[in-house]
Motif scaffolding. Structure first.
Motif, PDB file in Angstrom:
ATOM      1  N   THR A 152      40.429 -66.090  -0.666  1.00 25.82           N
ATOM      2  CA  THR A 152      41.197 -66.224  -1.907  1.00 25.82           C
ATOM      3  C   THR A 152      41.660 -64.879  -2.448  1.00 25.82           C
ATOM      4  O   THR A 152      42.140 -64.804  -3.575  1.00 25.82           O
ATOM      5  N   THR A 153      41.515 -63.824  -1.654  1.00 26.29           N
ATOM      6  CA  THR A 153      41.952 -62.494  -2.077  1.00 26.29           C
ATOM      7  C   THR A 153      42.974 -61.973  -1.095  1.00 26.29           C
ATOM      8  O   THR A 153      42.647 -61.739   0.074  1.00 26.29           O
ATOM      9  N   PRO A 154      44.247 -61.822  -1.518  1.00 27.96           N
ATOM     10  CA  PRO A 154      45.277 -61.329  -0.596  1.00 27.96           C
ATOM     11  C   PRO A 154      44.861 -60.038   0.088  1.00 27.96           C
ATOM     12  O   PRO A 154      44.231 -59.177  -0.519  1.00 27.96           O
ATOM     13  N   LEU A 155      45.203 -59.923   1.340  1.00 27.50           N
ATOM     14  CA  LEU A 155      44.892 -58.840   2.275  1.00 27.50           C
ATOM     15  C   LEU A 155      43.452 -58.933   2.789  1.00 27.50           C
ATOM     16  O   LEU A 155      43.226 -58.821   3.996  1.00 27.50           O
ATOM     17  N   LEU A 156      42.486 -59.144   1.885  1.00 23.38           N
ATOM     18  CA  LEU A 156      41.119 -59.298   2.377  1.00 23.38           C
ATOM     19  C   LEU A 156      40.978 -60.564   3.222  1.00 23.38           C
ATOM     20  O   LEU A 156      40.187 -60.600   4.167  1.00 23.38           O
ATOM     21  N   ASP A 157      41.745 -61.600   2.895  1.00 21.23           N
ATOM     22  CA  ASP A 157      41.700 -62.813   3.713  1.00 21.23           C
ATOM     23  C   ASP A 157      42.152 -62.519   5.135  1.00 21.23           C
ATOM     24  O   ASP A 157      41.590 -63.021   6.106  1.00 21.23           O
ATOM     25  N   MET A 193      44.264 -60.455  12.579  1.00 19.36           N
ATOM     26  CA  MET A 193      44.884 -60.435  11.252  1.00 19.36           C
ATOM     27  C   MET A 193      46.237 -61.132  11.279  1.00 19.36           C
ATOM     28  O   MET A 193      46.569 -61.942  10.402  1.00 19.36           O
ATOM     29  N   GLY A 194      47.037 -60.831  12.296  1.00 19.34           N
ATOM     30  CA  GLY A 194      48.330 -61.484  12.421  1.00 19.34           C
ATOM     31  C   GLY A 194      48.194 -62.964  12.682  1.00 19.34           C
ATOM     32  O   GLY A 194      48.930 -63.791  12.119  1.00 19.34           O
ATOM     33  N   ASP A 207      48.526 -74.266  -1.020  1.00 21.61           N
ATOM     34  CA  ASP A 207      47.670 -73.265  -1.656  1.00 21.61           C
ATOM     35  C   ASP A 207      48.199 -72.878  -3.032  1.00 21.61           C
ATOM     36  O   ASP A 207      47.423 -72.728  -3.990  1.00 21.61           O
ATOM     37  N   ARG A 208      49.489 -72.717  -3.156  1.00 25.29           N
ATOM     38  CA  ARG A 208      50.067 -72.398  -4.468  1.00 25.29           C
ATOM     39  C   ARG A 208      49.828 -73.530  -5.455  1.00 25.29           C
ATOM     40  O   ARG A 208      49.498 -73.290  -6.626  1.00 25.29           O
ATOM     41  N   ALA A 209      49.974 -74.764  -4.986  1.00 23.56           N
ATOM     42  CA  ALA A 209      49.752 -75.915  -5.866  1.00 23.56           C
ATOM     43  C   ALA A 209      48.308 -75.978  -6.342  1.00 23.56           C
ATOM     44  O   ALA A 209      48.026 -76.428  -7.461  1.00 23.56           O
ATOM     45  N   ALA A 210      47.388 -75.510  -5.489  1.00 23.97           N
ATOM     46  CA  ALA A 210      45.971 -75.530  -5.844  1.00 23.97           C
ATOM     47  C   ALA A 210      45.526 -74.256  -6.550  1.00 23.97           C
ATOM     48  O   ALA A 210      44.351 -74.127  -6.915  1.00 23.97           O
ATOM     49  N   GLY A 211      46.434 -73.298  -6.720  1.00 22.36           N
ATOM     50  CA  GLY A 211      46.093 -72.047  -7.384  1.00 22.36           C
ATOM     51  C   GLY A 211      45.354 -71.063  -6.503  1.00 22.36           C
ATOM     52  O   GLY A 211      44.701 -70.142  -7.006  1.00 22.36           O
ATOM     53  N   ILE A 212      45.453 -71.227  -5.171  1.00 16.96           N
ATOM     54  CA  ILE A 212      44.788 -70.331  -4.222  1.00 16.96           C
ATOM     55  C   ILE A 212      45.727 -69.177  -3.883  1.00 16.96           C
ATOM     56  O   ILE A 212      46.881 -69.390  -3.521  1.00 16.96           O
ATOM     57  N   ARG A 213      45.202 -67.956  -3.986  1.00 20.77           N
ATOM     58  CA  ARG A 213      45.992 -66.777  -3.663  1.00 20.77           C
ATOM     59  C   ARG A 213      45.585 -66.253  -2.287  1.00 20.77           C
ATOM     60  O   ARG A 213      44.405 -66.021  -2.022  1.00 20.77           O
ATOM     61  N   THR A 214      46.567 -66.078  -1.413  1.00 16.98           N
ATOM     62  CA  THR A 214      46.338 -65.544  -0.073  1.00 16.98           C
ATOM     63  C   THR A 214      47.415 -64.503   0.215  1.00 16.98           C
ATOM     64  O   THR A 214      48.362 -64.335  -0.562  1.00 16.98           O
ATOM     65  N   THR A 215      47.269 -63.833   1.345  1.00 20.22           N
ATOM     66  CA  THR A 215      48.322 -62.896   1.754  1.00 20.22           C
ATOM     67  C   THR A 215      49.650 -63.629   1.878  1.00 20.22           C
ATOM     68  O   THR A 215      50.694 -63.116   1.458  1.00 20.22           O
ATOM     69  N   ALA A 216      49.614 -64.837   2.435  1.00 23.31           N
ATOM     70  CA  ALA A 216      50.848 -65.596   2.635  1.00 23.31           C
ATOM     71  C   ALA A 216      51.463 -66.058   1.320  1.00 23.31           C
ATOM     72  O   ALA A 216      52.690 -66.007   1.142  1.00 23.31           O
ATOM     73  N   THR A 217      50.640 -66.506   0.362  1.00 24.38           N
ATOM     74  CA  THR A 217      51.211 -66.929  -0.926  1.00 24.38           C
ATOM     75  C   THR A 217      51.745 -65.731  -1.701  1.00 24.38           C
ATOM     76  O   THR A 217      52.706 -65.851  -2.465  1.00 24.38           O
ATOM     77  N   LEU A 218      51.114 -64.580  -1.522  1.00 28.14           N
ATOM     78  CA  LEU A 218      51.581 -63.365  -2.202  1.00 28.14           C
ATOM     79  C   LEU A 218      52.926 -62.906  -1.654  1.00 28.14           C
ATOM     80  O   LEU A 218      53.845 -62.567  -2.412  1.00 28.14           O
ATOM     81  N   GLU A 221      57.096 -66.789   2.615  1.00 30.60           N
ATOM     82  CA  GLU A 221      57.250 -67.059   4.044  1.00 30.60           C
ATOM     83  C   GLU A 221      57.949 -65.946   4.792  1.00 30.60           C
ATOM     84  O   GLU A 221      57.466 -65.483   5.832  1.00 30.60           O
ATOM     85  N   ARG A 222      59.079 -65.459   4.319  1.00 31.47           N
ATOM     86  CA  ARG A 222      59.849 -64.472   5.080  1.00 31.47           C
ATOM     87  C   ARG A 222      59.085 -63.153   5.229  1.00 31.47           C
ATOM     88  O   ARG A 222      59.014 -62.585   6.320  1.00 31.47           O
ATOM     89  N   ARG A 223      58.493 -62.679   4.151  1.00 31.27           N
ATOM     90  CA  ARG A 223      57.767 -61.413   4.235  1.00 31.27           C
ATOM     91  C   ARG A 223      56.445 -61.568   5.004  1.00 31.27           C
ATOM     92  O   ARG A 223      55.953 -60.585   5.580  1.00 31.27           O
ATOM     93  N   THR A 224      55.905 -62.784   5.024  1.00 33.20           N
ATOM     94  CA  THR A 224      54.708 -63.009   5.836  1.00 33.20           C
ATOM     95  C   THR A 224      55.037 -62.892   7.315  1.00 33.20           C
ATOM     96  O   THR A 224      54.251 -62.364   8.102  1.00 33.20           O
ATOM     97  N   TYR A 225      56.209 -63.380   7.712  1.00 33.90           N
ATOM     98  CA  TYR A 225      56.650 -63.176   9.092  1.00 33.90           C
ATOM     99  C   TYR A 225      56.684 -61.676   9.413  1.00 33.90           C
ATOM    100  O   TYR A 225      56.244 -61.247  10.484  1.00 33.90           O
ATOM    101  N   ALA A 226      57.218 -60.874   8.488  1.00 32.96           N
ATOM    102  CA  ALA A 226      57.302 -59.431   8.714  1.00 32.96           C
ATOM    103  C   ALA A 226      55.911 -58.808   8.808  1.00 32.96           C
ATOM    104  O   ALA A 226      55.669 -57.905   9.627  1.00 32.96           O
ATOM    105  N   TYR A 227      54.997 -59.294   7.980  1.00 36.29           N
ATOM    106  CA  TYR A 227      53.619 -58.798   8.016  1.00 36.29           C
ATOM    107  C   TYR A 227      52.981 -59.095   9.375  1.00 36.29           C
ATOM    108  O   TYR A 227      52.341 -58.224   9.981  1.00 36.29           O
ATOM    109  N   CYS A 228      53.140 -60.317   9.857  1.00 39.35           N
ATOM    110  CA  CYS A 228      52.591 -60.694  11.164  1.00 39.35           C
ATOM    111  C   CYS A 228      53.215 -59.849  12.274  1.00 39.35           C
ATOM    112  O   CYS A 228      52.516 -59.418  13.204  1.00 39.35           O
ATOM    113  N   LEU A 229      54.520 -59.635  12.177  1.00 39.94           N
ATOM    114  CA  LEU A 229      55.213 -58.805  13.160  1.00 39.94           C
ATOM    115  C   LEU A 229      54.609 -57.400  13.190  1.00 39.94           C
ATOM    116  O   LEU A 229      54.325 -56.853  14.271  1.00 39.94           O
TER     117      LEU A 229
END
Length: 301
Positions: A152-157, A193-194, A207-218, A221-229
């Motif tokens: 539930t903590t972006p980047l640490l997840d 990690m990727g 996750d957003r609907a449930a109030g869960i914060r992750t790297t992907a919700t932060l 979608e488009r920037r998460t693709y870049a992060y994985c890349l």
């Protein structure tokens, strides 16, 4: 007399069905499609850690492979589902291919027993492997369970999901008697990690609907693709520092995520192709390690 026997038989049959239901539920809970995510690194670690083929099948290697194939997955995903029960009510992935948490005592005991079984791995491995085993059990629980609940903590997840490569590091250390190369460990961690963050893309809206914060919700979608890349390019570079052929093989992941990002294929569909890709790459990695001690020319002779 006959009636009494029939009642007993029905009671016994009901008990058998209950145990059968429990085992079937734990099987689905353990995500069979993803079993090789933990057991695969063990195979890779063993093939690169052994000095000759006689070291392939020993009590240590077989024991580690057996634990990380099923019980470790029951532990990892059981803890995850137990603490995500409310969130998963909104998650469409739980409709058929994955199980929603049932929450009864027997299921909880099965998950706890699977985690406790991991302690047996300490008894059959040398001390050099213990930090990796301890890291797996700690991160496996801490990823989902309070108070840390890394997921539930972006980047640490993302960072905490290096736990998937720790079985391989433990296996390598157990058979080689030394730690795996730092560049290989770093590359594998970046790969994990990727992998984790890509798999979180289909969960962004639930996750957003449930109030869960992750790297992907932060990131979205488009920037998460870049992060994985970025993670997978860095992983390929790290593996190339060990062997250029390994770096080239890992290069398939940046190509994969770039293709998914630019194609009309829905990410929740591409997500289910991921196990096949990982199995293919893992098989090639393991075969490369095996050919190191048993050259292909000898295998074909």
């Amino acid at each position: 007399m006959i009636g009494a026997v029939s009642d007993t038989d029905r009671s016994a049959g009901s008990g058998r069905r209950s145990i059968g239901d429990l085992l079937r539920y734990l099987l689905v809970l353990s995500r069979p499609r993803f079993w090789l995510y933990l057991a695969g690194p063990v195979a890779v670690g063993v093939t690169y850690g052994i000095a000759d083929v006689d070291g392939l099948f020993t009590p240590v290697t077989v024991g580690l492979a057996a634990y990380f194939l099923v019980p470790a997955n029951v532990f990892l995903y059981g803890v995850n589902d137990a603490f995500d029960a409310d969130v998963d009510e909104l998650n469409p992935k739980k409709e058929g291919r994955e199980a929603r948490w049932r929450g009864d005592r027997l299921v909880a005991l099965g998950v706890i027993a699977s985690g406790a079984l991991g302690l047996a791995a300490f008894a059959i491995t040398p001390r050099v492997a213990w930090p990796y085993l301890a890291g797996f059990l700690t991160l496996g629980a801490g990823y989902s369970a309070p108070p840390v609940r890394f997921k539930t903590t972006p980047l640490l997840d993302s960072v905490s999901n290096g736990l998937y490569v720790l079985p391989g590091a433990a296996a390598y250390a157990a058979v080689a008697g030394t730690h795996p190369p730092a560049a290989a460990l770093a590359g594998a961690w970046l790969w994990a990690m990727g992998m984790h963050t890509f798999s979180a893309i289909p969960d962004i809206e639930p996750d957003r609907a449930a109030g869960i914060r992750t790297t992907a919700t932060l990131l979205g979608e488009r920037r998460t693709y870049a992060y994985c890349l970025a993670c997978w390019v860095a992983a390929a570079v790290a593996f190339a520092a060990v062997d250029l052929r390994l770096g080239a093989l890992l290069g398939v992941y940046p190509v994969f995520v770039a293709w998914v990002a630019r194609s009309p294929i829905a990410v929740d569909r591409a997500y289910w192709w991921f196990p096949a890709l990982n199995t293919a790459v893992g098989t090639l990695l393991a075969m490369g390690g095996l050919w190191r001690v048993y050259p292909i020319t000898e295998a074909l002779a």
